[in-house]
Design an enzyme around this catalytic site. Structure first.
Site, PDB file in Angstrom:
ATOM      1  N   CYS A  27      -2.756  -0.313   3.963  1.00  0.00           N
ATOM      2  CA  CYS A  27      -3.899  -1.182   3.704  1.00  0.00           C
ATOM      3  C   CYS A  27      -3.408  -2.617   3.517  1.00  0.00           C
ATOM      4  O   CYS A  27      -2.396  -2.852   2.864  1.00  0.00           O
ATOM      5  CB  CYS A  27      -4.658  -0.714   2.468  1.00  0.00           C
ATOM      6  SG  CYS A  27      -5.341   0.933   2.677  1.00  0.00           S
ATOM      7  N   CYS A  31       0.892  -1.153   0.000  1.00  0.00           N
ATOM      8  CA  CYS A  31       0.000   0.000   0.000  1.00  0.00           C
ATOM      9  C   CYS A  31       0.928   1.199   0.000  1.00  0.00           C
ATOM     10  O   CYS A  31       1.574   1.482   1.013  1.00  0.00           O
ATOM     11  CB  CYS A  31      -0.912   0.043   1.227  1.00  0.00           C
ATOM     12  SG  CYS A  31      -1.906   1.551   1.250  1.00  0.00           S
TER      13      CYS A  31
END
Ligand code: FE
Length: 216
Positions: free
Chosen positions: A126, A121
């Site tokens: 994430c 990410c």
């Protein structure tokens, strides 16, 4: 702030949600808002501090073990693998009797003899927490996030993964709405292994793509 919404609190600021672990970081506008909202919800009896703590506990208790079970099953059950690649959460929920629900899209990236996948990410951290639990510290590091997209082979080499020239490396950057899970290749010589034995080969990093399963 960036334009990277987190619909599931799937980021590395979860610890800000409880005063117990508040840091010395400056109180940002977002944190002030979060704290005010949380206290209001508690006060109005919408959601209690205990419920919030319980959710944090559930999140923090997750481990990569579920991901490993999914991979091992995909290795041994071609029909499941097809369903997993097509609609990952549906397949996982059905076959493992789970009820994982999330507004996020989960995408399973299959490693093949020609393509190696690695996940990052670039904006924050994430991560497919529903399957792998808490991301490792290096996953959130600026170094990893910035370098793996520019020089994936060099980064993978530092992780001990050396890929042949012919192997294509595909880097998938998680977005606000998508989480990726790498389906690593089943190593040769594992034909007679049990599901448990196979699961043991599927470490967290093999599902991020910074490792490949190896026989001890
Ligand atoms: Fe992120």
């Amino acid at each position: 702030m960036h334009n990277h919404d987190h619909h599931d609190h799937d980021h590395d600021h979860d610890h800000d949600h409880t005063p117990i672990t508040e840091t010395d970081e400056p109180l940002t506008e977002a944190r002030v808002l979060e704290q005010a909202l949380r206290e209001l919800l508690d006060e109005k009896g919408v959601i209690t501090a205990a419920q919030i703590a319980r959710q944090i506990d559930i999140q923090d208790s997750k481990t990569p073990a579920l991901g490993a079970k999914v991979v091992a099953k995909a290795w041994t059950d071609p029909q499941f693998k097809q369903r997993l690649l097509k609609d990952p959460l549906k397949a996982i929920n059905e076959d493992f009797g789970l009820q994982i629900s999330t507004p996020l899209e989960l995408v399973v990236l299959e490693n093949t003899a020609d393509v190696h996948n690695v996940v990052v990410c670039t904006l924050c951290s994430c991560y497919p927490r529903m399957l792998l639990g808490i991301p490792p510290a290096w996953y959130k590091s600026t170094d990893y996030r910035s370098r793996v997209v520019v020089e994936p082979r060099a980064v993978l080499k530092e992780f001990g993964v050396e890929l042949s020239e012919q192997m294509q490396v595909r880097v998938s950057d998680s977005t606000a709405d998508i989480r990726y899970l790498v389906l690593p290749m089943r190593p040769p010589g594992t034909e007679n292994m049990t599901l448990d034995e196979l699961e043991a080969l599927v470490t967290r990093d093999t599902m991020i793509g910074t490792a490949v399963p190896v026989l001890e």
